[in-house]
Motif scaffolding. Structure first.
Motif, PDB file in Angstrom:
ATOM      1  N   LEU A 265       0.845  -1.247   0.036  1.00 25.05           N
ATOM      2  CA  LEU A 265      -0.144   0.244  -0.192  1.00 25.05           C
ATOM      3  C   LEU A 265       1.038   1.432   0.115  1.00 25.05           C
ATOM      4  N   ARG A 266       1.041   1.770  -1.483  1.00 21.86           N
ATOM      5  CA  ARG A 266       1.860   3.397  -0.873  1.00 21.86           C
ATOM      6  C   ARG A 266       1.067   4.495  -0.837  1.00 21.86           C
ATOM      7  N   VAL A 267       1.701   5.590   0.529  1.00 22.65           N
ATOM      8  CA  VAL A 267       1.113   6.182   1.288  1.00 22.65           C
ATOM      9  C   VAL A 267       2.602   8.024   0.608  1.00 22.65           C
ATOM     10  N   VAL A 268       1.547   8.797   0.448  1.00 23.77           N
ATOM     11  CA  VAL A 268       2.063   9.483   0.526  1.00 23.77           C
ATOM     12  C   VAL A 268       1.626  10.723   1.573  1.00 23.77           C
TER      13      VAL A 268
ATOM     14  N   PRO B 298      -0.728   7.312  -4.753  1.00 21.87           N
ATOM     15  CA  PRO B 298      -0.742   6.618  -4.120  1.00 21.87           C
ATOM     16  C   PRO B 298      -2.450   6.354  -3.968  1.00 21.87           C
ATOM     17  N   ASP B 299      -2.175   5.325  -2.755  1.00 20.69           N
ATOM     18  CA  ASP B 299      -3.488   4.489  -2.227  1.00 20.69           C
ATOM     19  C   ASP B 299      -3.720   5.334  -1.506  1.00 20.69           C
ATOM     20  N   VAL B 300      -3.416   6.762  -0.397  1.00 23.27           N
ATOM     21  CA  VAL B 300      -3.526   6.976   0.702  1.00 23.27           C
ATOM     22  C   VAL B 300      -2.940   8.226   0.203  1.00 23.27           C
ATOM     23  N   VAL B 301      -3.753   9.647   1.056  1.00 23.07           N
ATOM     24  CA  VAL B 301      -2.157  11.125   1.608  1.00 23.07           C
ATOM     25  C   VAL B 301      -3.138  11.002   3.129  1.00 23.07           C
TER      26      VAL B 301
END
Length: 326
Positions: free
Chosen positions: A63-66, A109-112
């Motif tokens: 899961l990719r996050v900023v 991303p998936d979530v910020v």
């Protein structure tokens, strides 16, 4: 007895027992002797499968996050916490709303994770531009009810206030946000509960410290496939030192005149963001007593007696007093 005479059967008709010949028996070999007969037909070896082996199962994508927060200590802590999980990866960091939009547009991303109070373009101003690209979870020290409502109205997928959640709860909230499940800490939940009980949201007036004011001149974000980071937020102007009395903007304050040390500047920025002494101590990795000592020196240099007065001087919103030096 002569050799040609057979032994006399005993009373049961069996021949009389003779002792065994005194010839030693050959030893039993430890390994079987080779079979002297012709070799048997060898058993066929397993035939290769007529099917080609399928591709290996792909590893689960992380899961990719900023992370968008103006405090580098908070960003670093969140990066270590989240990237330490096997299924989460922090792909980029941002120090304000404009940079958050650019990093989000770049990395998809998936979530910020978005802070509210940031210099330049604040989180509330950037929020409607971000939610068109990725789910946004507010992660902030800002606990005012009107800010909570405005963030949710603009599309935030959850609202967490620092100090009201554990590390595991934060990680689960990030996962839930990707899947469309909302998470709220106590402060945000209370704001929503008050709205449900009274049936009406709080009156929508100016938010504290001019938050969200950049939206007044900001156009709707362009489609994602044509958006360019250098132009998408070109009309989102930073709001610095907006007056809480008149609502008009004032020039950027000259903070060098106060002579604060680098640590005092850091503490004063955290005070202006709404942090308590305990939160500042945790953020700066110092004791609360040290925080109080810094605040006392800051108040002296800013000629302020209260937190709100110090913040007004720091943001440049304090009224001019010709008879008193700032």
């Amino acid at each position: 007895m002569p050799d040609d005479v057979s032994p006399v059967p005993d009373r049961y008709g069996a021949a009389a027992h003779r002792p065994a010949p005194q010839h030693p028996s050959p030893p039993i070999p430890l390994t079987p002797a080779p079979d002297p007969r012709p070799s048997a037909i060898p058993s066929p070896s397993p035939s290769p499968s007529p099917f080609f082996p399928g591709p290996a199962a792909p590893a689960a994508e992380r899961l990719r996050v900023v992370v968008a927060d103006d405090n580098p200590v908070v960003r670093a802590g969140l990066g270590v916490l989240l990237s330490g999980r096997a299924d989460i990866q922090v792909v980029a960091e941002a120090a304000d709303g404009r940079e958050a939009y650019e990093r989000t547009l770049e990395h998809r991303p998936d979530v910020v994770l978005l802070d509210v109070r940031m210099p330049g373009v604040d989180g509330i101003s950037a929020l409607p531009h971000l939610v068109g690209i990725a789910p946004v979870l507010m992660l902030t020290y800002s606990r005012e009810s009107e800010i909570v409502h405005e963030a949710l109205r603009l599309g935030a997928g959850g609202y967490l206030v620092h100090g009201e959640f554990t590390a595991n709860q934060l990680v689960q909230a990030v996962r839930d946000t990707k899947d469309g499940r909302a998470n709220f800490t106590v402060t945000a939940a209370d704001a929503l509960l008050a709205h449900m009980r009274h049936g009406t949201p709080p009156q929508r007036g100016p938010l504290p410290e001019g938050l969200g004011s950049a939206l007044a001149t900001a156009p709707a974000p362009p489609p994602a496939h044509t958006a360019e980071p250098s132009e998408s937020l070109s009309q989102l102007q930073p709001v610095v030192g907006q007056s809480s009395v008149s609502g008009g903007s004032v020039p950027t304050p000259n903070r060098q005149q106060y002579g604060l040390s680098s640590r005092e500047v850091e503490v004063m920025d955290l005070i202006a963001s709404g942090m308590s002494n305990q939160q500042i101590a945790a953020t700066c990795f110092i004791s609360e007593k040290t925080v109080k000592n810094h605040i006392n020196r800051i108040f002296t240099k800013l000629h302020s007696a209260t937190r709100s007065e110090a913040i007004a001087h720091w943001l440049g919103t304090a009224p001019r007093n010709p008879g008193r030096q700032p």
